[in-house]
Motif scaffolding. Sequence first.
Motif, PDB file in Angstrom:
ATOM      1  N   LEU A 178       0.835  -1.208   0.000  1.00 51.72           N
ATOM      2  CA  LEU A 178       0.000   0.000   0.000  1.00 51.72           C
ATOM      3  C   LEU A 178       0.868   1.256   0.000  1.00 51.72           C
ATOM      4  N   GLY A 181       1.706   7.127   1.324  1.00 52.78           N
ATOM      5  CA  GLY A 181       1.089   8.443   1.204  1.00 52.78           C
ATOM      6  C   GLY A 181      -0.384   8.425   1.572  1.00 52.78           C
ATOM      7  N   LEU A 182      -1.033   7.283   1.367  1.00 49.80           N
ATOM      8  CA  LEU A 182      -2.453   7.184   1.708  1.00 49.80           C
ATOM      9  C   LEU A 182      -2.641   7.162   3.222  1.00 49.80           C
ATOM     10  N   LEU A 184      -0.598   8.699   5.273  1.00 50.09           N
ATOM     11  CA  LEU A 184      -0.340  10.091   5.668  1.00 50.09           C
ATOM     12  C   LEU A 184      -1.586  10.950   5.422  1.00 50.09           C
ATOM     13  N   MET A 185      -2.227  10.715   4.280  1.00 50.53           N
ATOM     14  CA  MET A 185      -3.461  11.443   3.978  1.00 50.53           C
ATOM     15  C   MET A 185      -4.524  11.152   5.053  1.00 50.53           C
ATOM     16  N   SER A 186      -4.630   9.877   5.437  1.00 50.82           N
ATOM     17  CA  SER A 186      -5.614   9.503   6.452  1.00 50.82           C
ATOM     18  C   SER A 186      -5.285  10.173   7.786  1.00 50.82           C
TER      19      SER A 186
ATOM     20  N   VAL B  59       0.878  15.674  11.219  1.00 47.62           N
ATOM     21  CA  VAL B  59       1.305  14.342  10.801  1.00 47.62           C
ATOM     22  C   VAL B  59       2.806  14.125  11.007  1.00 47.62           C
ATOM     23  N   TYR B  80      -6.311  19.155   3.771  1.00 50.94           N
ATOM     24  CA  TYR B  80      -4.962  19.092   3.208  1.00 50.94           C
ATOM     25  C   TYR B  80      -5.051  18.714   1.731  1.00 50.94           C
ATOM     26  N   PHE B  82      -2.542  17.607  -1.179  1.00 54.63           N
ATOM     27  CA  PHE B  82      -1.157  17.152  -1.301  1.00 54.63           C
ATOM     28  C   PHE B  82      -0.600  17.430  -2.703  1.00 54.63           C
ATOM     29  N   GLU B  84       0.532  15.134  -4.702  1.00 55.45           N
ATOM     30  CA  GLU B  84      -0.174  14.133  -5.519  1.00 55.45           C
ATOM     31  C   GLU B  84      -1.579  14.027  -4.941  1.00 55.45           C
ATOM     32  N   ARG B  86      -3.409  11.610  -3.932  1.00 49.52           N
ATOM     33  CA  ARG B  86      -3.557  10.658  -2.825  1.00 49.52           C
ATOM     34  C   ARG B  86      -5.003  10.216  -2.647  1.00 49.52           C
ATOM     35  N   LEU B  88      -7.758   6.922  -2.916  1.00 43.40           N
ATOM     36  CA  LEU B  88      -7.774   5.466  -2.831  1.00 43.40           C
ATOM     37  C   LEU B  88      -8.152   4.928  -4.213  1.00 43.40           C
ATOM     38  N   TRP B  90      -8.997   2.135  -5.343  1.00 42.21           N
ATOM     39  CA  TRP B  90     -10.050   1.106  -5.418  1.00 42.21           C
ATOM     40  C   TRP B  90     -11.408   1.674  -5.012  1.00 42.21           C
ATOM     41  N   TYR B  99     -14.676   9.227   2.331  1.00 45.36           N
ATOM     42  CA  TYR B  99     -13.700   8.576   3.204  1.00 45.36           C
ATOM     43  C   TYR B  99     -13.208   9.521   4.311  1.00 45.36           C
ATOM     44  N   VAL B 100     -13.060  10.793   3.983  1.00 44.58           N
ATOM     45  CA  VAL B 100     -12.525  11.740   4.969  1.00 44.58           C
ATOM     46  C   VAL B 100     -13.642  12.437   5.744  1.00 44.58           C
ATOM     47  N   ARG B 144     -12.031  17.437  -1.904  1.00 40.68           N
ATOM     48  CA  ARG B 144     -12.002  16.637  -0.676  1.00 40.68           C
ATOM     49  C   ARG B 144     -11.554  17.478   0.517  1.00 40.68           C
TER      50      ARG B 144
END
Lengths: 295, 255
Positions: A178, A181-182, A184-186, B59, B80, B82, B84, B86, B88, B90, B99-100, B144
């Motif tokens: 995985l 970065g995901l 970190l985003m979370s 973070v 935030y 980023f 990129e 970032r 998911l 899938w 999700y957030v 987001r």
Amino acid sequence: MSYATDLPTTSEFGQVPGTPQGSPAEAVHWTRKPWFVNALAVAILLVVWQYLHSVNGRVPSIDEVVSFLGVELGGGSHGGVSRGEFWGPLSISLQRYAIGLAIGIPVGGLLGLLIGGSRRFRSVLNDTVLVLLVLPSVVWAFAASLWFGIGSTAPVVAVVLTAVPFMAVNLSSGIRGLDPGLALMSDAFRVPRLRRATHLLVGGALSNAVTGVRLAFMTSWNSLLIVEWFGTASGVGWRAKHWYDAQRFEGFVAWILLFVVFITLLDWLVLRRLEHRSTRWQQQPTLTFAEGEIA
Amino acid sequence: MATILIENLTKVYPPTPTYPQQVQALGGVSMSVTGNVFVAVLGPSGSGKTTLLNIVAGVEEPTAGAVRVVQDGVPAQVGYVFQEPRLLPWRSVLDNMLYVQNRKSDRSKREAEFYLSMVGLSDVAHLYPAQLSAGMQQRVGIARAFLVNPDVLLMDEPFSHMDALTGRSLRDYLQRIWAHTRKTALFVTHDVGEAVELADRILMLRPGGVVFDDIPVNLPRPRRPDDAAVHAVETEVLRRFDSMEAAVRFGDQRN
């Protein structure tokens, strides 16, 4: 809420991206479609089988095997005896198989989560699980027979021991793959742990987990049949051995065929579909329009 | 009112097997941002911009110093964007938005759809990220960040991976959505034009992570890169950037 923007949206450019007109599958000639290729392979196999029968009388013909299967299924008589022995051994084997997988897959999944998610567990368990993985299923079959003797325990244990490493290794490699970065985003969005576990970890490693399940199903079936062959007095493996010992080649081939048909149907009807669903996001057509077209 | 208070912030990364020297990313940054302002943090590569943002987002932990990100005295909600997107891979675009989002209701779905419409992506909510172009994915990232109704919006060079035209259109989207919400924004960039076009204030970081200059940008919005006034401020920022580089070189020679 409403917000007026003078920037164009995707709908202003006609067709919605991701819904291309005409599926790529439509362009494939029917001779290259999977069903045709599979049917051709089966047909070639049957022709080779019949040829072997014609050159060597000990190899039973397709007709003899099919007729024997009919008798085992209870639909006729063979040599004056109507047996109908198919469902009994099959249900016993399926029961052992189901119990073994019901234990092996969750245990393997838990190990996979621990190895994939924790460096400490990885250092302790990773090599052990890899060793378990490289041992062929026949080893587990013999080991379980020796440990537990004749009975239903040995086949169940063999299924568990075969399923666990496949599940653990696949799931752990999925988690380790995985994108950090995901995570970190979370963290930045303060996503709760439970949602992170279900959406990020499980979601991201799902395709690996399903591959693990598929391999566990297929290799465990081999283990089960080997244990039943050597270490039980019931089940599909035992029934195949029975006809082998009786020098009834058509009976032996009929049961071997059943092994193959069962696992092939399971793979086609359940496992491949499951795998296809879990990797659906990887199979979507990638859009190639330029950003300037819609922005 | 949201406030970001940064006092003497230092971040030193310890040596690693791949880079056996310690690295000072921030060397005592102090600054404060209060109210509905858009602040650009401008600096060359290695000036600690991303580290600063990560510490503000909570973070990363600082080596020394203090950071307070508060809204009316309580910890502020942070959004935030980023470098990129970032997302998911899938999950669909809409699921990535949700999700957030901590509230799960029809209202949160409507809000997600609203912010997607603000970045012109209403029609792609059901698609997977890989089906979108890089610019579209980044627009999802922007939507987001606004969806969580942030008190403070952090953006880490969100357009640096885009081509010039895409970057320009994304800046337009950002200007519009920010004008609508007016969140306290900390925007990290190394692009002077981008900083002048978007910010009310530009903080210039020098290598080693120290604030070198604090430049107000008092220009009406919306701004376009070809405006004469924007160009004039850009020239002034570049002039100060040159003097910063000279100071850094001079300092290096003295050492």
